[in-house]
Design an enzyme around this catalytic site. Structure first.
Site, PDB file in Angstrom:
ATOM      1  N   LYS A   9       5.012  10.036   6.599  1.00 41.99           N
ATOM      2  CA  LYS A   9       4.728  10.467   7.966  1.00 41.99           C
ATOM      3  C   LYS A   9       4.937  11.982   8.125  1.00 41.99           C
ATOM      4  O   LYS A   9       5.494  12.636   7.237  1.00 41.99           O
ATOM      5  CB  LYS A   9       5.625   9.678   8.932  1.00 41.99           C
ATOM      6  CG  LYS A   9       5.340   8.159   8.934  1.00 41.99           C
ATOM      7  CD  LYS A   9       6.202   7.444   9.968  1.00 41.99           C
ATOM      8  CE  LYS A   9       5.923   5.944   9.987  1.00 41.99           C
ATOM      9  NZ  LYS A   9       6.676   5.249  11.058  1.00 41.99           N
ATOM     10  N   GLU A 126      -4.958  -2.097   7.121  1.00 41.72           N
ATOM     11  CA  GLU A 126      -4.476  -0.711   7.048  1.00 41.72           C
ATOM     12  C   GLU A 126      -5.114   0.051   5.882  1.00 41.72           C
ATOM     13  O   GLU A 126      -5.444   1.226   6.021  1.00 41.72           O
ATOM     14  CB  GLU A 126      -2.947  -0.709   6.934  1.00 41.72           C
ATOM     15  CG  GLU A 126      -2.292  -1.190   8.228  1.00 41.72           C
ATOM     16  CD  GLU A 126      -0.778  -1.322   8.131  1.00 41.72           C
ATOM     17  OE1 GLU A 126      -0.214  -1.086   7.034  1.00 41.72           O
ATOM     18  OE2 GLU A 126      -0.151  -1.648   9.156  1.00 41.72           O
TER      19      GLU A 126
END
Ligand code: DAT
Ligand code: MG
Length: 138
Positions: A9, A126
């Site tokens: 992230k 995903e």
């Protein structure tokens, strides 16, 4: 052989942890079947986290996920979905076990360094959100 989607992230990238995290995956024996760096816009982050759209943290989570570059990877291995979740640690770093990525590096429950798919169906969605079949090494 199973596949999962991993994301380093924006906080992981900003903290200079790309190498550390990839090294951990390789040490674990995961095969990296695809990898790229992208910077999601708000809409793309919202699409990725659509499953959480009714949660109170959805807006700030998608702001965070679109706040800088991320590294997205397809990891491959036996039981890799569960094993990756174990290496990541609990969502809230305060509750994560010692030695997990989130325990070692994450600041809080929202900015928690890594994403990992939680089940075969979510992994499939995903992976296809970020990669087409030509981009995944077979
Ligand atoms: P995980 O990333 O461990 O699969 P999740 O799917 O429940 O956790 O939530 C997705 C992300 O949303 C999580 O990585 C960080 C954020 N989040 C989860 N719970 C939160 C909370 N209580 N407050 C703020 N952000 C939260
Ligand atoms: Mg999740």
């Amino acid at each position: 052989m199973e596949r999962t989607l991993s994301i380093i992230k924006p906080d992981g990238v900003k903290k200079g942890l790309i190498g550390e995290i990839i090294k951990r995956f390789e040490q674990e024996g995961f095969k990296i079947a695809a990898m790229k760096m992208i910077w999601m816009n708000k809409k793309q982050a919202e699409g990725f986290y659509a499953v959480h759209k009714d949660k109170p943290f959805y807006n700030s989570l998608t702001d965070f996920m679109s706040s800088g570059p991320v590294v997205v990877m397809v990891l491959e291995g036996d039981n890799v979905i569960k094993r990756n979740r174990e290496i990541m640690g609990a969502t809230d770093p305060k509750k994560a076990a010692d030695g997990t990525i989130r325990k070692m590096y994450a600041d809080n429950v929202e900015q928690n360094i890594v994403h990992g798919s939680d089940a075969p169906e979510t992994a499939k969605f995903e992976i296809s959100y970020f990669f087409n079949s030509l981009e995944i090494v077979d």
